[in-house]
Write an enzyme that holds these catalytic residues in place. Structure first.
Site, PDB file in Angstrom:
ATOM      1  N   CYS A  60       0.836  -1.211   0.000  1.00 22.09           N
ATOM      2  CA  CYS A  60       0.000   0.000   0.000  1.00 22.09           C
ATOM      3  C   CYS A  60       0.873   1.265   0.000  1.00 22.09           C
ATOM      4  O   CYS A  60       1.842   1.354   0.758  1.00 22.09           O
ATOM      5  CB  CYS A  60      -0.910  -0.019   1.228  1.00 22.09           C
ATOM      6  SG  CYS A  60      -2.067   1.364   1.252  1.00 22.09           S
ATOM      7  N   CYS A  64       0.423   4.607   6.994  1.00 22.14           N
ATOM      8  CA  CYS A  64      -0.227   4.458   8.306  1.00 22.14           C
ATOM      9  C   CYS A  64       0.715   3.694   9.244  1.00 22.14           C
ATOM     10  O   CYS A  64       1.066   2.535   8.963  1.00 22.14           O
ATOM     11  CB  CYS A  64      -1.541   3.710   8.149  1.00 22.14           C
ATOM     12  SG  CYS A  64      -2.525   4.330   6.760  1.00 22.14           S
ATOM     13  N   CYS A  67       0.163  -0.120  10.335  1.00 14.76           N
ATOM     14  CA  CYS A  67      -0.307  -1.138   9.395  1.00 14.76           C
ATOM     15  C   CYS A  67       0.793  -2.014   8.807  1.00 14.76           C
ATOM     16  O   CYS A  67       1.826  -1.518   8.345  1.00 14.76           O
ATOM     17  CB  CYS A  67      -1.088  -0.457   8.279  1.00 14.76           C
ATOM     18  SG  CYS A  67      -1.903  -1.650   7.187  1.00 14.76           S
ATOM     19  N   CYS A 104     -17.012  -8.688   4.937  1.00 14.98           N
ATOM     20  CA  CYS A 104     -16.307  -7.416   4.719  1.00 14.98           C
ATOM     21  C   CYS A 104     -15.047  -7.656   3.902  1.00 14.98           C
ATOM     22  O   CYS A 104     -14.180  -8.427   4.321  1.00 14.98           O
ATOM     23  CB  CYS A 104     -15.893  -6.811   6.058  1.00 14.98           C
ATOM     24  SG  CYS A 104     -17.210  -6.719   7.249  1.00 14.98           S
ATOM     25  N   CYS A 135     -19.910  -5.489   2.978  1.00 13.50           N
ATOM     26  CA  CYS A 135     -19.161  -4.301   3.391  1.00 13.50           C
ATOM     27  C   CYS A 135     -17.840  -4.316   2.640  1.00 13.50           C
ATOM     28  O   CYS A 135     -17.288  -5.391   2.388  1.00 13.50           O
ATOM     29  CB  CYS A 135     -18.914  -4.354   4.900  1.00 13.50           C
ATOM     30  SG  CYS A 135     -17.969  -2.925   5.505  1.00 13.50           S
ATOM     31  N   CYS A 195     -19.569   2.549   8.183  1.00 13.12           N
ATOM     32  CA  CYS A 195     -18.859   1.808   9.227  1.00 13.12           C
ATOM     33  C   CYS A 195     -17.599   2.613   9.494  1.00 13.12           C
ATOM     34  O   CYS A 195     -16.754   2.763   8.604  1.00 13.12           O
ATOM     35  CB  CYS A 195     -18.529   0.408   8.728  1.00 13.12           C
ATOM     36  SG  CYS A 195     -17.455  -0.513   9.853  1.00 13.12           S
ATOM     37  N   ARG A 267     -18.385  -2.534  17.450  1.00 10.70           N
ATOM     38  CA  ARG A 267     -17.694  -3.806  17.192  1.00 10.70           C
ATOM     39  C   ARG A 267     -16.372  -3.901  17.941  1.00 10.70           C
ATOM     40  O   ARG A 267     -15.494  -3.051  17.787  1.00 10.70           O
ATOM     41  CB  ARG A 267     -17.449  -3.996  15.690  1.00 10.70           C
ATOM     42  CG  ARG A 267     -16.806  -5.355  15.378  1.00 10.70           C
ATOM     43  CD  ARG A 267     -16.744  -5.672  13.879  1.00 10.70           C
ATOM     44  NE  ARG A 267     -18.025  -5.464  13.261  1.00 10.70           N
ATOM     45  CZ  ARG A 267     -18.228  -4.600  12.264  1.00 10.70           C
ATOM     46  NH1 ARG A 267     -17.244  -3.903  11.770  1.00 10.70           N
ATOM     47  NH2 ARG A 267     -19.438  -4.442  11.771  1.00 10.70           N
TER      48      ARG A 267
HETATM   49  N1  SAM Z   1      -6.731   0.663   3.049  1.00 14.56           N
HETATM   50  C1  SAM Z   1      -8.015   0.975   3.527  1.00 14.56           C
HETATM   51  C2  SAM Z   1      -8.007   2.061   4.582  1.00 14.56           C
HETATM   52  O1  SAM Z   1      -7.002   2.215   5.272  1.00 14.56           O
HETATM   53  O2  SAM Z   1      -9.029   2.709   4.728  1.00 14.56           O
HETATM   54  C3  SAM Z   1      -8.768  -0.227   4.047  1.00 14.56           C
HETATM   55  C4  SAM Z   1      -8.023  -1.302   4.812  1.00 14.56           C
HETATM   56  S1  SAM Z   1      -7.295  -0.778   6.363  1.00 14.56           S
HETATM   57  C5  SAM Z   1      -6.289  -2.168   6.802  1.00 14.56           C
HETATM   58  C6  SAM Z   1      -8.687  -0.808   7.457  1.00 14.56           C
HETATM   59  C7  SAM Z   1      -8.479  -0.477   8.898  1.00 14.56           C
HETATM   60  O3  SAM Z   1      -7.764  -1.503   9.543  1.00 14.56           O
HETATM   61  C8  SAM Z   1      -7.687   0.761   9.249  1.00 14.56           C
HETATM   62  O4  SAM Z   1      -8.420   1.933   9.141  1.00 14.56           O
HETATM   63  C9  SAM Z   1      -7.326   0.490  10.697  1.00 14.56           C
HETATM   64  O5  SAM Z   1      -8.331   0.991  11.565  1.00 14.56           O
HETATM   65  C10 SAM Z   1      -7.325  -1.027  10.780  1.00 14.56           C
HETATM   66  N2  SAM Z   1      -5.977  -1.520  11.076  1.00 14.56           N
HETATM   67  C11 SAM Z   1      -4.924  -1.532  10.247  1.00 14.56           C
HETATM   68  N3  SAM Z   1      -3.844  -2.046  10.854  1.00 14.56           N
HETATM   69  C12 SAM Z   1      -4.209  -2.340  12.128  1.00 14.56           C
HETATM   70  C13 SAM Z   1      -3.528  -2.882  13.246  1.00 14.56           C
HETATM   71  N4  SAM Z   1      -2.240  -3.227  13.189  1.00 14.56           N
HETATM   72  N5  SAM Z   1      -4.221  -3.059  14.391  1.00 14.56           N
HETATM   73  C14 SAM Z   1      -5.522  -2.724  14.461  1.00 14.56           C
HETATM   74  N6  SAM Z   1      -6.214  -2.210  13.433  1.00 14.56           N
HETATM   75  C15 SAM Z   1      -5.575  -2.021  12.277  1.00 14.56           C
HETATM   76 FE1  SF4 Z   2      -2.886   1.127   3.382  1.00 14.60          FE
HETATM   77 FE2  SF4 Z   2      -2.865  -0.081   5.730  1.00 14.60          FE
HETATM   78 FE3  SF4 Z   2      -3.145   2.548   5.610  1.00 14.60          FE
HETATM   79 FE4  SF4 Z   2      -5.157   0.971   4.756  1.00 14.60          FE
HETATM   80  S1  SF4 Z   2      -4.378   1.140   6.847  1.00 14.60           S
HETATM   81  S2  SF4 Z   2      -4.333   2.789   3.742  1.00 14.60           S
HETATM   82  S3  SF4 Z   2      -3.969  -0.763   3.922  1.00 14.60           S
HETATM   83  S4  SF4 Z   2      -1.324   1.375   4.957  1.00 14.60           S
END
Ligand code: SAM
Ligand code: SF4
Ligand code: DTB
Length: 320
Positions: A60, A64, A67, A104, A135, A195, A267
């Site tokens: 990606c 973030c 992630c 989802c 979702c 959501c 949730r």
């Molecule tokens: N890429 C898209 C986005 O960020 O909106 C969708 C997938 S992203 C993985 C969805 C959500 O997963 C993030 O907004 C975050 O809240 C959650 N998430 C990601 N990494 C996480 C982690 N290590 N622990 C808990 N929640 C996590």
């Molecule tokens: Fe990409 Fe992870 Fe951020 Fe979603 S949460 S935008 S998958 S880096």
């Protein structure tokens, strides 16, 4: 604590002080109030079950800090292309057999590519035809993309604000809090349900937890689904060593979310893998009424069917 009434919507506008006051209540008092509101709006012996599937993993472009899927960090995760529609539908069928009522689909994108929209819409139609709620969480959407997904029958779109507006740019630099809100508004306008939630245990201060809940509760209307994730620490990310949130603090946050958003599904999302049965029970008592089932979330572990069957049997709570 009475707040203002939002013109027309009948919903309340919450002040920061309202939330601070709730957070400061004695734990026993807070849980009682939350449980009372929970049972006025839902059957407290039922918990909704959703199943996640990563339909495009890793690589990606966003950064973030929490992630595993960001290309900015060396997490050892292998990136993959988008899963074919047939394979997604096969996974959805399994999820239904295992008791999920919502499926989802998540993708590691900043936003979907135009060329993928047709396959995404087909996926929605086929998963929905199995009798599952649908979702998706695909990153930022344009007006046109939100309309396309909505027309394809997508019921919910997940797009988290993740933390307070103030803390947001400490966690992510490749987009702003405002970008998140813009997409959420497009989702609303398209007619899909929202959501939206976030993550705790990212080193945020108590005031950030308040700011996070304030932003969610004052959305008009509030999100229908509110996922509260406890950070799953990922080695190689800036938050790989973050201090986990204590179970009682987590339950407190769930209880306040329940009071602020009485009719939303709250949730208990990522993080159950690292929680005891007792910590989870406290969250259900505090008003959490939805979980992710299955042994995997997107890239991290989840308790899975056997452990969950044992937990819900012990609690006498039914997954729906
Ligand atoms: N890429 C898209 C986005 O960020 O909106 C969708 C997938 S992203 C993985 C969805 C959500 O997963 C993030 O907004 C975050 O809240 C959650 N998430 C990601 N990494 C996480 C982690 N290590 N622990 C808990 N929640 C996590
Ligand atoms: Fe990409 Fe992870 Fe951020 Fe979603 S949460 S935008 S998958 S880096
Ligand atoms: C949400 O709030 N939590 C889910 C879902 N929305 C997409 C994702 C949790 C991901 C946990 C980390 C992982 O498995 O990679």
């Amino acid at each position: 604590m009475d707040g203002d009434l939002r013109a027309g919507a009948g919903a309340r506008i919450w002040a920061r002080e309202d939330i601070e006051a709730l957070m400061a209540l004695a734990f026993t008092e807070l849980i009682f109030r939350a449980a009372e509101i929970h049972r006025q709006n839902f059957n407290p012996t039922e918990v909704q079950a959703s199943r996640l599937m990563s339909i495009k993993t890793g690589g990606c472009p966003e950064d973030c800090g929490y992630c595993s899927q960001s290309a900015h960090f060396k997490t050892g995760l292998k990136a993959s292309k988008m899963t074919a529609v047939g394979a997604v539908v096969a996974e959805a069928k399994r999820a239904k057999i295992e008791g999920a009522s919502r499926f989802c689909m998540g993708a590691a994108w900043r936003s979907p590519n135009a060329r993928d929209m047709a396959a995404l819409c087909e996926m929605v139609g086929e998963v929905k035809a199995l009798g599952l709620e649908t979702c998706m969480t695909l990153g930022m959407l344009s007006d046109e993309q939100a309309a396309q997904l909505s027309e394809a029958g997508l019921e919910y779109y997940n797009h988290n604000i993740d933390t307070s507006p103030e803390y947001y740019n400490r966690m992510v630099s490749t987009r702003t809090f405002k970008d998140r809100i813009d997409t959420l508004e497009r989702v609303r306008k398209s007619g899909m349900k929202v959501c939206c939630g976030g993550i705790v245990g990212m080193g945020e201060a108590a005031e950030d937890r308040v700011g996070f809940l304030l932003a969610l509760a004052n959305m008009a209307p509030p999100p229908e689904s509110v996922p509260i994730n406890a950070l799953m620490p990922i080695e190689g990310t800036p938050l790989g060593d973050a201090e986990p949130i204590a179970a009682i603090e987590f339950a407190r946050l769930i209880a306040v979310a329940r009071i602020l958003m009485p009719t939303s599904y709250v949730r208990l999302s990522a993080g159950r893998e690292n929680m005891s049965d007792e910590a989870q029970a406290l969250c259900f008592l505090a008003g959490a009424n939805s979980i992710f089932i299955g042994d995997e979330l997107l890239t991290t572990n989840n308790p899975g069917q056997d452990k969950d069957a044992a937990l819900f049997e012990r609690l006498g709570v039914r997954l729906v």
